[in-house]
Design a protein around this motif. Structure first.
Motif, PDB file in Angstrom:
ATOM      1  N   ARG A 329      51.015  46.707  54.494  1.00  0.00           N
ATOM      2  CA  ARG A 329      50.907  47.019  55.917  1.00  0.00           C
ATOM      3  C   ARG A 329      51.990  47.998  56.384  1.00  0.00           C
ATOM      4  NH1 ARG A 329      45.823  45.476  56.625  1.00  0.00           N
ATOM      5  NH2 ARG A 329      45.469  43.360  55.852  1.00  0.00           N
ATOM      6  N   MET A 330      52.505  48.809  55.482  1.00  0.00           N
ATOM      7  CA  MET A 330      53.606  49.700  55.852  1.00  0.00           C
ATOM      8  C   MET A 330      53.195  51.169  55.864  1.00  0.00           C
ATOM      9  SD  MET A 330      57.060  48.022  54.347  1.00  0.00           S
ATOM     10  CE  MET A 330      57.920  49.093  55.480  1.00  0.00           C
ATOM     11  N   GLU A 331      51.926  51.434  55.801  1.00  0.00           N
ATOM     12  CA  GLU A 331      51.468  52.810  55.830  1.00  0.00           C
ATOM     13  C   GLU A 331      51.886  53.469  57.147  1.00  0.00           C
ATOM     14  OE1 GLU A 331      49.998  56.051  53.983  1.00  0.00           O
ATOM     15  OE2 GLU A 331      50.028  54.023  53.139  1.00  0.00           O
ATOM     16  N   GLY A 332      52.504  54.631  57.050  1.00  0.00           N
ATOM     17  CA  GLY A 332      52.939  55.348  58.244  1.00  0.00           C
ATOM     18  C   GLY A 332      54.294  54.926  58.761  1.00  0.00           C
ATOM     19  N   VAL A 333      54.976  53.986  58.084  1.00  0.00           N
ATOM     20  CA  VAL A 333      56.298  53.521  58.503  1.00  0.00           C
ATOM     21  C   VAL A 333      57.337  54.052  57.519  1.00  0.00           C
ATOM     22  CG1 VAL A 333      57.757  51.514  58.949  1.00  0.00           C
ATOM     23  CG2 VAL A 333      55.324  51.439  59.532  1.00  0.00           C
ATOM     24  N   ASN A 334      58.335  54.766  58.023  1.00  0.00           N
ATOM     25  CA  ASN A 334      59.388  55.296  57.147  1.00  0.00           C
ATOM     26  C   ASN A 334      60.443  54.234  56.863  1.00  0.00           C
ATOM     27  OD1 ASN A 334      58.171  57.806  57.114  1.00  0.00           O
ATOM     28  ND2 ASN A 334      59.470  58.649  58.729  1.00  0.00           N
ATOM     29  N   THR A 335      60.975  54.275  55.661  1.00  0.00           N
ATOM     30  CA  THR A 335      62.126  53.451  55.288  1.00  0.00           C
ATOM     31  C   THR A 335      63.207  54.376  54.745  1.00  0.00           C
ATOM     32  OG1 THR A 335      60.987  53.026  53.184  1.00  0.00           O
ATOM     33  CG2 THR A 335      60.944  51.278  54.838  1.00  0.00           C
ATOM     34  N   SER A 336      64.466  54.008  54.975  1.00  0.00           N
ATOM     35  CA  SER A 336      65.572  54.858  54.541  1.00  0.00           C
ATOM     36  C   SER A 336      66.490  54.072  53.609  1.00  0.00           C
ATOM     37  CB  SER A 336      66.363  55.370  55.746  1.00  0.00           C
ATOM     38  OG  SER A 336      66.849  54.300  56.531  1.00  0.00           O
ATOM     39  N   PHE A 337      66.993  54.774  52.578  1.00  0.00           N
ATOM     40  CA  PHE A 337      67.829  54.156  51.551  1.00  0.00           C
ATOM     41  C   PHE A 337      69.073  55.011  51.338  1.00  0.00           C
ATOM     42  CE2 PHE A 337      63.507  52.902  50.965  1.00  0.00           C
ATOM     43  CZ  PHE A 337      63.538  51.596  50.520  1.00  0.00           C
ATOM     44  N   PRO A 338      70.151  54.743  52.089  1.00  0.00           N
ATOM     45  CA  PRO A 338      71.381  55.527  51.902  1.00  0.00           C
ATOM     46  C   PRO A 338      72.009  55.247  50.532  1.00  0.00           C
ATOM     47  CG  PRO A 338      71.374  54.350  54.024  1.00  0.00           C
ATOM     48  CD  PRO A 338      70.258  53.792  53.202  1.00  0.00           C
ATOM     49  N   TYR A 339      72.482  56.302  49.890  1.00  0.00           N
ATOM     50  CA  TYR A 339      73.173  56.195  48.598  1.00  0.00           C
ATOM     51  C   TYR A 339      72.366  55.336  47.615  1.00  0.00           C
ATOM     52  CZ  TYR A 339      77.002  57.952  51.443  1.00  0.00           C
ATOM     53  OH  TYR A 339      77.760  58.702  52.301  1.00  0.00           O
TER      54      TYR A 339
END
Length: 498
Positions: A329-339
């Motif tokens: 259910r995460m289509e279209g949702v951005n996730t960010s992963f620093p380092y």
């Protein structure tokens, strides 16, 4: 004669006629009343409910209907949404109306087991204060779910996905996901003994009790506790064993190397159908790399970067999601992963027994990112000889013990590995990152139903018109309609004159 009237026959009087007419009217009224009562009685027991919206905006999923119709104990729902005082009251009012309509459907299937109360703090300040103290609510505009001594509250911000492009001009609801989060709240407060999540300590891991922005996980711990999951810490060297009551064991950003005894204990923990969440950072040799290799997971020694306006961006962006319960259910949702470091399916996984682990690469970066193997270089450029080209995998899910097409649960080993501990620390935690982490947590606990209900997209109707069309409509409304009425009036007047 035969046609002559009988003089002795009684002649109906005016009073008798009135009585007959009145009696007839009374019988008709009683018959109509009886018919209305009968129709309403039948309609209350035999009827159809239809959602006339084009997208089925308020129609509940079959999973939600099943849970609500089989509630084992009463659930109290308190709607505590108040648009007044907000920066955008129309935005909160929209959430309130959608939540109210959705809860009507919840109440229909939950019947007497689901009790809903709407509280207006401006009209009932005493009740509002009581709720705040009773449920430890630390923010406005929430929906509270309670059953017995357990409760959970859902903030208005968790019920919707907001279009980030509109933040400077007001809020716009991109998706309404209240059904899924409401169902998750109900399930978490009515289930049996709450599961445990143990955060491993002793290797410099991130602390779920720390408020430090870079290494603290206190904000994440609050999200976990809101799902009625117990958060604990566990030091292997102190206990000399792994916990036996752990629903999940979390290893979050270790800084030192694990001993052989610890690695063997982790291996046995997984082989006995354990659940493990491993979060690693780039350029940290912990000994877990070889251990994960045996379970089909390759952890690369790199740093995921991309060019950004002449500089180097070290925050990897997750945009491409696999077909998996964690990311369904995460289509279209951005996730960010620093380092972050790349974590992927191993090309040649080592055997762990009779069955081989099934590894799914959950989320990947765009192709513009690459895995830099020499981040200390003065100038970072992609080197095809040593660097890994994008798109790169940022997290994987591992499952072992339940072959395909086998319905019998013989015990399942599950593990999730993520290549950045900063993606859920107190500084980097965001909406998409929280969703991914909590979905992974619920999948590890075999609570896939909590992430099985997708969001609904609001229906939007737009009328796009060119400038000439707008002018034509304006002329028709302002000039055409009055002239048409005047012409009709003139025609009627001339006809009457004739």
């Amino acid at each position: 004669m035969a046609n002559e009237p009988n003089a002795d026959a009684p002649v109906p009087t005016l009073r008798r006629r009135k009585l007959v007419i009145s009696a007839n009217l009374l019988l008709q009224a009683l018959a109509a009343l009886a018919l209305v009562v009968m129709v309403n009685w039948l309609a209350s027991r035999h009827y159809w409910r239809l959602d006339w919206t084009k997208s089925g905006y308020y129609e509940l999923s079959e999973k939600t209907k099943q849970v609500l119709s089989t509630l084992p104990k009463p659930v109290q729902v308190v709607v505590f949404l108040q648009p007044a005082g907000e920066r955008d009251p129309e935005f909160v009012e929209k959430i309130y109306q959608d939540a109210r309509n959705l809860l009507k459907e919840f109440q229909f299937f939950g019947k007497e087991k689901l009790q809903i109360e709407y509280v207006d703090p401006q009209r009932d300040m005493a009740r509002a204060k009581q709720l705040v103290e009773q449920y430890n609510v630390d923010q406005p505009n929430v929906v509270i779910f309670a059953s017995g001594d357990r409760h959970k509250y859902i903030p208005a911000s968790d019920m919707v996905d907001v279009d980030q492009q509109m933040l400077g001009q007001g809020y716009r609801i991109k998706a309404f996901k209240a059904e899924g989060v409401f169902l998750s709240a109900i399930q978490s407060i009515i289930e049996g003994t709450p599961p445990n999540v143990h955060f491993l300590t002793g290797h410099g891991e991130s602390d779920p009790e720390s408020f430090d922005e870079r290494r603290g996980y206190s904000t994440l711990a609050s999200f976990i506790k809101r799902d009625n999951i117990t958060v604990k810490k566990w030091n292997f060297q102190e206990k000399q064993s792994l916990p036996t009551d752990a629903g999940i064991l979390v290893i979050a950003g270790p800084r030192t190397t694990f001993t052989d005894a610890e690695l063997n204990a982790l291996d046995e923990f997984l082989k006995n159908h354990g659940r493990l969440l491993v979060i690693l950072d780039p350029h940290q040799r912990t000994g877990l790399e070889t251990f994960l290799q045996r379970w089909g997971v390759q952890v690369d020694d790199d740093l995921i970067v991309s060019p950004l306006l002449g500089m180097i961006n070290v925050t990897a962006l997750g945009v491409d999601y696999a077909s998996h319960p964690i990311t369904a259910r995460m289509e279209g949702v951005n996730t960010s992963f620093p380092y972050a470091r790349s974590v992927r399916r191993a090309e040649r996984p080592q055997a762990t027994g009779g069955d081989q682990p099934r590894v799914t690469e959950l989320v990947k970066t765009p192709a513009t990112f690459w895995g830099e193997t020499d981040p200390d270089a003065k100038r970072l450029e992609f080197d095809p000889a040593t660097d890994r080209p994008g798109p790169l995998s940022l997290a994987v899910a591992v499952e072992l013990g339940k072959p395909k097409d086998v319905k019998v649960d013989i015990g399942i080993t599950r593990m999730v590995v993520v290549g950045s501990s900063s993606f859920v620390d107190n500084n980097g935690i965001t909406g998409g990152n929280v969703d991914l982490f909590m979905n992974a947590l619920n999948w590890l606990l075999q609570r896939e139903h909590l992430v099985a209900v997708g969001p609904k997209t609001p229906e939007e109707f737009r009328l796009d018109m060119s400038l000439s069309q707008v002018r034509a409509v304006y002329a028709l409304v302002i000039g055409g309609l009055p002239l048409a009425v005047a012409a009709i009036g003139f025609m009627v007047w001339t006809r009457r004159r004739r």
